[in-house]
Scaffold this motif. Structure first.
Motif, PDB file in Angstrom:
ATOM      1  N   THR A   1       0.811  -1.230   0.000  1.00 31.13           N
ATOM      2  CA  THR A   1       0.000   0.000   0.000  1.00 31.13           C
ATOM      3  C   THR A   1       0.836   1.267   0.000  1.00 31.13           C
ATOM      4  OG1 THR A   1      -0.098  -0.032   2.433  1.00 31.13           O
ATOM      5  CG2 THR A   1      -1.883  -1.163   1.234  1.00 31.13           C
ATOM      6  N   ASN A   2       2.164   1.111  -0.269  1.00 30.83           N
ATOM      7  CA  ASN A   2       3.078   2.268  -0.219  1.00 30.83           C
ATOM      8  C   ASN A   2       2.987   2.941   1.134  1.00 30.83           C
ATOM      9  OD1 ASN A   2       4.962   4.132  -1.052  1.00 30.83           O
ATOM     10  ND2 ASN A   2       3.507   5.391  -2.209  1.00 30.83           N
ATOM     11  N   ASN A   3       3.127   2.106   2.158  1.00 31.01           N
ATOM     12  CA  ASN A   3       3.089   2.567   3.546  1.00 31.01           C
ATOM     13  C   ASN A   3       1.766   3.276   3.854  1.00 31.01           C
ATOM     14  OD1 ASN A   3       4.197   2.621   6.105  1.00 31.01           O
ATOM     15  ND2 ASN A   3       5.150   4.637   5.804  1.00 31.01           N
ATOM     16  N   PHE A   4       0.670   2.685   3.361  1.00 29.67           N
ATOM     17  CA  PHE A   4      -0.682   3.201   3.591  1.00 29.67           C
ATOM     18  C   PHE A   4      -0.784   4.671   3.168  1.00 29.67           C
ATOM     19  CE2 PHE A   4       0.187  -0.140   6.749  1.00 29.67           C
ATOM     20  CZ  PHE A   4      -0.797  -1.047   6.408  1.00 29.67           C
ATOM     21  N   HIS A   5      -0.277   4.920   1.975  1.00 30.22           N
ATOM     22  CA  HIS A   5      -0.266   6.291   1.438  1.00 30.22           C
ATOM     23  C   HIS A   5      -1.684   6.757   1.152  1.00 30.22           C
ATOM     24  CE1 HIS A   5       0.637   9.693  -1.219  1.00 30.22           C
ATOM     25  NE2 HIS A   5       1.834   9.698  -0.654  1.00 30.22           N
ATOM     26  N   ALA A   6      -1.905   8.048   1.346  1.00 28.01           N
ATOM     27  CA  ALA A   6      -3.243   8.613   1.130  1.00 28.01           C
ATOM     28  C   ALA A   6      -3.720   8.422  -0.310  1.00 28.01           C
ATOM     29  CB  ALA A   6      -3.247  10.097   1.491  1.00 28.01           C
ATOM     30  N   ALA A   7      -2.785   8.364  -1.260  1.00 30.11           N
ATOM     31  CA  ALA A   7      -3.174   8.184  -2.668  1.00 30.11           C
ATOM     32  C   ALA A   7      -3.818   6.831  -2.911  1.00 30.11           C
ATOM     33  CB  ALA A   7      -1.953   8.351  -3.568  1.00 30.11           C
ATOM     34  N   ASN A   8      -3.534   5.862  -2.027  1.00 32.39           N
ATOM     35  CA  ASN A   8      -4.100   4.515  -2.175  1.00 32.39           C
ATOM     36  C   ASN A   8      -5.341   4.308  -1.336  1.00 32.39           C
ATOM     37  OD1 ASN A   8      -2.152   3.565  -3.986  1.00 32.39           O
ATOM     38  ND2 ASN A   8      -0.717   3.158  -2.321  1.00 32.39           N
TER      39      ASN A   8
ATOM     40  N   LEU B   1      -9.000   4.014  -0.380  1.00 33.51           N
ATOM     41  CA  LEU B   1     -10.242   3.780  -1.122  1.00 33.51           C
ATOM     42  C   LEU B   1     -11.453   4.361  -0.423  1.00 33.51           C
ATOM     43  CD1 LEU B   1      -9.652   0.040  -2.103  1.00 33.51           C
ATOM     44  CD2 LEU B   1      -9.381   2.058  -3.555  1.00 33.51           C
ATOM     45  N   GLY B   2     -11.403   4.460   0.897  1.00 33.05           N
ATOM     46  CA  GLY B   2     -12.558   4.976   1.625  1.00 33.05           C
ATOM     47  C   GLY B   2     -12.321   4.909   3.113  1.00 33.05           C
ATOM     48  N   GLN B   3     -13.345   5.323   3.868  1.00 31.55           N
ATOM     49  CA  GLN B   3     -13.248   5.390   5.327  1.00 31.55           C
ATOM     50  C   GLN B   3     -14.558   4.885   5.898  1.00 31.55           C
ATOM     51  OE1 GLN B   3     -10.563   6.769   7.230  1.00 31.55           O
ATOM     52  NE2 GLN B   3     -11.586   6.137   9.107  1.00 31.55           N
ATOM     53  N   GLY B   4     -14.492   3.913   6.784  1.00 34.10           N
ATOM     54  CA  GLY B   4     -15.686   3.402   7.444  1.00 34.10           C
ATOM     55  C   GLY B   4     -15.557   3.511   8.940  1.00 34.10           C
ATOM     56  N   GLY B   5     -16.559   2.953   9.639  1.00 29.65           N
ATOM     57  CA  GLY B   5     -16.509   2.984  11.095  1.00 29.65           C
ATOM     58  C   GLY B   5     -15.357   2.174  11.641  1.00 29.65           C
ATOM     59  N   PHE B   6     -14.963   1.124  10.919  1.00 29.50           N
ATOM     60  CA  PHE B   6     -13.843   0.277  11.330  1.00 29.50           C
ATOM     61  C   PHE B   6     -12.523   1.022  11.189  1.00 29.50           C
ATOM     62  CE2 PHE B   6     -10.567  -2.849  10.680  1.00 29.50           C
ATOM     63  CZ  PHE B   6     -10.916  -3.921  11.486  1.00 29.50           C
ATOM     64  N   GLY B   7     -12.409   1.774  10.113  1.00 27.80           N
ATOM     65  CA  GLY B   7     -11.174   2.484   9.826  1.00 27.80           C
ATOM     66  C   GLY B   7     -11.003   2.650   8.325  1.00 27.80           C
ATOM     67  N   PRO B   8      -9.838   3.156   7.871  1.00 30.64           N
ATOM     68  CA  PRO B   8      -9.623   3.379   6.437  1.00 30.64           C
ATOM     69  C   PRO B   8      -9.383   2.072   5.688  1.00 30.64           C
ATOM     70  CG  PRO B   8      -7.649   3.926   7.662  1.00 30.64           C
ATOM     71  CD  PRO B   8      -8.700   3.610   8.693  1.00 30.64           C
ATOM     72  N   VAL B   9      -9.688   2.108   4.370  1.00 35.25           N
ATOM     73  CA  VAL B   9      -9.446   0.969   3.487  1.00 35.25           C
ATOM     74  C   VAL B   9      -8.510   1.442   2.379  1.00 35.25           C
ATOM     75  CG1 VAL B   9     -10.473  -0.780   2.004  1.00 35.25           C
ATOM     76  CG2 VAL B   9     -11.742   0.055   3.991  1.00 35.25           C
ATOM     77  N   TYR B  10      -7.453   0.649   2.116  1.00 34.23           N
ATOM     78  CA  TYR B  10      -6.438   1.034   1.137  1.00 34.23           C
ATOM     79  C   TYR B  10      -6.346  -0.012   0.026  1.00 34.23           C
ATOM     80  CZ  TYR B  10      -4.838   4.123   4.898  1.00 34.23           C
ATOM     81  OH  TYR B  10      -4.762   5.068   5.891  1.00 34.23           O
ATOM     82  N   LYS B  11      -6.012   0.470  -1.158  1.00 29.98           N
ATOM     83  CA  LYS B  11      -5.700  -0.441  -2.256  1.00 29.98           C
ATOM     84  C   LYS B  11      -4.221  -0.820  -2.157  1.00 29.98           C
ATOM     85  CE  LYS B  11      -5.373  -0.872  -7.270  1.00 29.98           C
ATOM     86  NZ  LYS B  11      -5.507  -0.225  -8.596  1.00 29.98           N
ATOM     87  N   GLY B  12      -3.930  -2.083  -2.431  1.00 28.04           N
ATOM     88  CA  GLY B  12      -2.556  -2.542  -2.406  1.00 28.04           C
ATOM     89  C   GLY B  12      -2.275  -3.504  -3.552  1.00 28.04           C
ATOM     90  N   ILE B  13      -1.015  -3.647  -3.886  1.00 28.92           N
ATOM     91  CA  ILE B  13      -0.593  -4.600  -4.914  1.00 28.92           C
ATOM     92  C   ILE B  13       0.522  -5.451  -4.323  1.00 28.92           C
ATOM     93  CG2 ILE B  13       0.344  -4.882  -7.233  1.00 28.92           C
ATOM     94  CD1 ILE B  13      -0.775  -2.181  -7.966  1.00 28.92           C
ATOM     95  N   LEU B  14       0.292  -6.763  -4.237  1.00 26.75           N
ATOM     96  CA  LEU B  14       1.286  -7.671  -3.683  1.00 26.75           C
ATOM     97  C   LEU B  14       2.434  -7.873  -4.671  1.00 26.75           C
ATOM     98  CD1 LEU B  14      -1.109 -10.325  -2.096  1.00 26.75           C
ATOM     99  CD2 LEU B  14       0.086  -8.450  -0.937  1.00 26.75           C
ATOM    100  N   ALA B  15       3.463  -8.507  -4.210  1.00 23.36           N
ATOM    101  CA  ALA B  15       4.661  -8.692  -5.043  1.00 23.36           C
ATOM    102  C   ALA B  15       4.362  -9.487  -6.309  1.00 23.36           C
ATOM    103  CB  ALA B  15       5.756  -9.398  -4.226  1.00 23.36           C
ATOM    104  N   ASP B  16       3.364 -10.386  -6.250  1.00 26.52           N
ATOM    105  CA  ASP B  16       3.021 -11.179  -7.431  1.00 26.52           C
ATOM    106  C   ASP B  16       2.047 -10.462  -8.357  1.00 26.52           C
ATOM    107  OD1 ASP B  16       0.723 -11.234  -5.957  1.00 26.52           O
ATOM    108  OD2 ASP B  16       0.584 -13.413  -5.789  1.00 26.52           O
ATOM    109  N   GLY B  17       1.730  -9.196  -8.051  1.00 28.16           N
ATOM    110  CA  GLY B  17       0.857  -8.405  -8.908  1.00 28.16           C
ATOM    111  C   GLY B  17      -0.615  -8.455  -8.530  1.00 28.16           C
ATOM    112  N   GLN B  18      -0.969  -9.277  -7.536  1.00 24.64           N
ATOM    113  CA  GLN B  18      -2.377  -9.388  -7.147  1.00 24.64           C
ATOM    114  C   GLN B  18      -2.833  -8.098  -6.448  1.00 24.64           C
ATOM    115  OE1 GLN B  18      -3.251 -12.528  -4.376  1.00 24.64           O
ATOM    116  NE2 GLN B  18      -5.464 -12.219  -4.487  1.00 24.64           N
ATOM    117  N   GLU B  19      -3.982  -7.579  -6.864  1.00 23.18           N
ATOM    118  CA  GLU B  19      -4.553  -6.385  -6.246  1.00 23.18           C
ATOM    119  C   GLU B  19      -5.383  -6.792  -5.031  1.00 23.18           C
ATOM    120  OE1 GLU B  19      -5.112  -3.086  -9.709  1.00 23.18           O
ATOM    121  OE2 GLU B  19      -6.587  -4.702  -9.706  1.00 23.18           O
ATOM    122  N   ILE B  20      -5.246  -6.027  -3.948  1.00 21.18           N
ATOM    123  CA  ILE B  20      -5.959  -6.334  -2.704  1.00 21.18           C
ATOM    124  C   ILE B  20      -6.536  -5.051  -2.119  1.00 21.18           C
ATOM    125  CG2 ILE B  20      -4.584  -8.365  -2.104  1.00 21.18           C
ATOM    126  CD1 ILE B  20      -2.917  -6.566  -0.250  1.00 21.18           C
ATOM    127  N   ALA B  21      -7.479  -5.223  -1.200  1.00 24.42           N
ATOM    128  CA  ALA B  21      -8.000  -4.112  -0.406  1.00 24.42           C
ATOM    129  C   ALA B  21      -7.688  -4.406   1.052  1.00 24.42           C
ATOM    130  CB  ALA B  21      -9.508  -3.962  -0.607  1.00 24.42           C
TER     131      ALA B  21
END
Length: 824
Positions: free
Chosen positions: A508-515, A517-537
């Motif tokens: 997530t690039n150290n949970f960068h603000a650019a990544n 995705l949104g904010q809920g009651g639980f907390g923020p959600v970030y987009k990430g890309i794993l080393a194998d290229g898989q996209e995650i939230a």
């Protein structure tokens, strides 16, 4: 009886047969033609010879006015691509379209008065002319020699069909452009229009009145370079032809003739490409000018750059700063940016810096600014061409276009993730010092790097040893934690992949603000890309969140046991120190509310897509209630907790508030009421009682929101209704329930189906839980398996607020979740 035919009778019979054959031949060849002797009345229509297009009279949605139009013939959804009398509708069905004696195409009302005519476009009176609907969808008016004297392709409305030309002629001043409808119910000329311009480089613009609204970017000979991915996806045989300086045309041809494709400028100024998908029997928007908010012309003002993946989307170019700082910080970027340091050629000789020449900052994958000037120089001379002219502020070189130079302000710049062009922005030497010193920094880093490799390898090895031990402890934690015995039966935690914090921080690039995705009651959600290229939230528990370890473990335990195509998939979790994170599959289209309540994206949710989404949510809910190994009550079903994948398939998410029922339980009580106002059933909000029928109530609210396109809570301060439920109930009792339907989806072909949806939605939101159907019954009613529907009783929360409540609600939209309200 003997049949006797005499010689004279035989001749008469042959003559009669010949006359009949001629008449029939004339009729057969005239099915796509209008002549003075063969007009078309309101009850009639003509089709092109290949049956692809039909011309006749029609009424748009939500109006009885009559218009002459052309639409696709072989698809169930009427799609009008051209309108004749768009600014002067007929008020009844007595209209006629015909060809006059002087050769003009006319639309007449019942009193034979002209409401529309092609006369202004026909040069002079032409006898014996006729109008023919061609296989391309073009209505061509021809004289008796076959010469075309007028055609609908030269007078388009809001649709750009294959082989149609949008053109500009500077010698005559004539422009052929698309002009939007005023509203979906009113085809009269709206405020948006699209046209081709040569400035001198070809560009397509959408205008809002006299202001630019959207711009394609320059034409390279193959693509418009300001449209990302156009070469791979949206090319479709586009051509731009400059016939003489400042004059020319653009057209596109469809390589796959079996695919229906056209471009459409809607009443909100959004240009989109639509493809007809035969298997699904619906139009699919394959490209839109409003895919991101950066599509709006000049979003970030002068010298500002827009990047839809950043937050905020606007930033000043390097070496520039906001012109109006307070406005910029407040989210108003139209003031743009100004240069911090003057250019060398703008300084006077006393500055002592006259020998430090200006340089250029390279920006990659950019949508270049508008109003480029073209130069004949080669690529290696383009920079010098700009540098020797003090008014030149940027340059770019693109194959197929050549050298582009910009004098004056740079506006409508956008950063792409790929494609685009390299833009070189002129900078003062002092602004480039850091970038020039970069090579020295790299050289030093390489030298020191060889020394540090051994040290880094040692510390990495130590970290791995420590981390393995930490992982074992974390597994132990997770296996020992369980849900509260008050809310669930005994369950054992099944094996789930455990991510380490470093992996997720890198992804997530150290949970960068650019990544983010949104904010809920639980907390923020970030987009990430794993080393194998898989996209995650990645959902990260906020330390300030009211939801703690119990909710975290609740979601892990619940969703790890669920597998359904309409439930979001949990890929793993992470617990390290105070950090608690959940890792999900990535949903590229984010949440349903981002589409349903966005004025631009609403256009993408036609009726068939909404039907598909609500049915998918219903199937997911049925799985939770009846078909899974556990019996789950979600307790927070709402639009923002429905995620959409690439194909807009819905997936229910956020199980932090869910509860597991034992096999013999049908309802439970809680002292902690959690959920979101507007979606909570009354018995749950007031008394803390929840059951399957609580989720059914939330589903009913969601269903009515899908039909109306409005939030339930958007009515909170409305003097007429407390909520969408109250508004729907009022319209139901007044017999005016059609007024509830979102005009973007209302269609005669689906009206019965939509009304059934509303009926089912009202049954779901009835005040008493015993009156509401189960999810199984709801799906049965929506699919018409249940023929007769019961009359709904009054929904909950339909009373008008008193004056004190009305005053207190000002400025509040009541969209917040509540997590710790004590029930009675």
């Amino acid at each position: 009886m003997e049949l006797i035919i005499c010689k004279g009778t035989t001749h008469d019979l042959r003559a009669l047969i010949l006359i009949c054959c001629c008449f029939c031949l004339k009729f057969i060849t005239a099915i796509n033609t209008i002549t003075p002797s063969q007009p078309v009345t309101d009850a009639q229509s003509i089709t092109s010879s290949n049956k692809a297009f039909r011309l006749g009279f029609f009424s748009p949605e939500n109006t009885t006015n009559r218009y002459v139009g052309i639409w696709y013939n072989n698809i169930p959804e009427r799609t009008v691509v051209w309108v004749a009398n768009r600014n002067r509708p007929l008020v009844d069905s007595s209209g006629t379209i015909t060809v006059s004696e002087d050769g003009n195409l006319l639309v007449l009302d019942g009193q034979k008065e002209i409401v529309w005519s092609s006369k202004s476009n026909v040069p002079s009176s032409v006898a014996n002319s006729s109008a023919q609907l061609l296989d391309s969808g073009n209505l061509a008016l021809e004289d008796n020699s076959g010469r075309t004297i007028w055609e609908s392709f030269q007078n388009p409305t809001d649709s750009f069909l294959p082989k149609m030309k949008l053109s500009v002629d500077v010698s005559t001043g004539k422009r052929i452009s698309l002009k939007s409808w005023k509203t979906p119910s009113d085809p009269s000329i709206g405020s948006f229009y699209m046209e081709l311009q040569f400035l001198p480089i070809s560009d397509v613009y959408v205008w809002n009145g006299n202001r630019p609204w959207w711009r394609s970017g320059p034409w390279s000979g193959q693509i418009f370079i300001g449209i990302q991915h156009m070469y791979n996806v949206y090319r479709n045989g586009f051509q731009v032809v400059e016939e003489e300086e400042g004059s020319g045309y653009t057209l596109f041809t469809n390589a796959d003739q079996s695919l229906l494709t056209y471009f459409f400028l809607n009443h909100n100024g959004i240009l989109m490409q639509k493809d007809w998908i035969e298997d699904r029997e619906e139009w699919v928007v394959s490209w839109s000018s409003a895919e991101t908010e950066c599509g709006v012309y000049g979003k970030c003002g002068q010298f500002g750059s827009c990047n839809s993946k950043d937050s905020p989307v606007c930033s000043c170019l390097k070496g520039f700063e906001p012109k109006h700082v307070e406005e910029w910080n407040g989210g108003n970027f139209t003031g743009g940016c100004v240069r911090r340091t003057p250019l060398q050629c703008e300084r006077n000789g006393s500055s002592g810096q006259e020998n430090k020449k200006d340089g250029f900052l390279k920006l990659t994958t950019m949508k270049v600014p508008e109003l480029a000037q073209w130069s004949v120089v080669k690529e290696d001379e383009c920079q010098n061409q700009c540098l020797k002219n003090c008014s030149c502020l940027a340059y770019a070189f693109y194959s197929g276009i050549g050298c582009m130079l910009w004098n004056g302000s740079l506006i409508d710049i956008q950063k792409f993730s790929s494609d685009g062009a390299d833009l070189y922005v002129r900078m003062a030497d002092s602004e480039l010092d850091k970038s020039r010193n970069l090579n020295a920094v790299i050289a030093i880093s390489v030298i020191l790097g060889s020394i540090m490799i051994a040290v880094c390898a040692y510390f990495w090895w130590m970290w791995m040893v420590k981390h393995r031990g930490m992982n074992k402890k974390n597994w132990f934690k997770i296996e020992k934690l369980s849900l509260s015995p008050k809310t669930s039966p005994e369950v054992t935690f099944e094996e789930l992949p455990l991510f380490n914090l470093t992996t997720l921080a890198i992804a997530t690039n150290n949970f960068h603000a650019a990544n983010k995705l949104g904010q809920g009651g639980f907390g923020p959600v970030y987009k990430g890309i794993l080393a194998d290229g898989q996209e995650i939230a990645v959902k990260r528990l906020s330390r300030s969140s009211g939801q703690g370890l119990e909710q975290f473990m609740n979601e892990v335990v619940v969703i790890s046991k669920l597998q359904h195509r309409n439930l979001v998939r949990l890929l793993g979790c992470c617990i390290e120190g105070e950090e608690k994170l959940l890792v999900y599959e990535y949903m590229p289209n984010k949440s349903l509310d981002a589409f349903l309540f966005d004025p631009h994206k609403q256009e993408l949710l036609d009726w068939r897509k909404r039907l598909k989404i609500i049915e998918g949510i219903g199937r997911g809910l049925l799985y939770l209630h009846r078909d899974s190994r556990l019996r789950i009550i979600h307790r927070d079903l709402k639009a923002s907790n429905i995620l959409l994948d690439q194909e807009l398939n819905p997936k229910i998410s956020d199980f932090g508030m869910a509860r597991i029922f034992a096999g013999n339980e049908d309802q439970a009580n809680t002292r902690r009421v959690v959920g979101t106002y507007g979606y909570m059933a009354p018995e749950y909000a007031m008394e803390g009682r929840f059951s399957e029928k609580s989720d059914v109530f939330s589903f009913g609210v969601l269903l009515l929101e899908m039909v109306s396109g409005r939030r339930n809570t958007s009515f909170y301060c409305d003097e007429r209704s407390l909520s969408l439920l109250g508004h729907a109930w009022k319209l139901w009792n007044e017999g005016n329930i059609l007024a509830l339907i979102d005009p973007r989806i209302s269609c005669e072909n689906f009206q019965t189906e939509i009304l059934r949806w509303i009926h089912v939605g009202l049954l779901c939101v009835q005040e008493f839980a015993t009156d509401r159907p189960t999810v199984y019954d709801v799906l049965s009613m929506l699919s018409c398996e249940t023929a007769n529907l019961a009359r709904p009783k009054q929904p909950a929360f339909t009373q008008r607020p008193d004056s004190s409540e009305a005053q207190s609600c000002q400025g509040s939209n009541n969209r917040y979740s509540i997590t710790a309200v004590e029930g009675r």
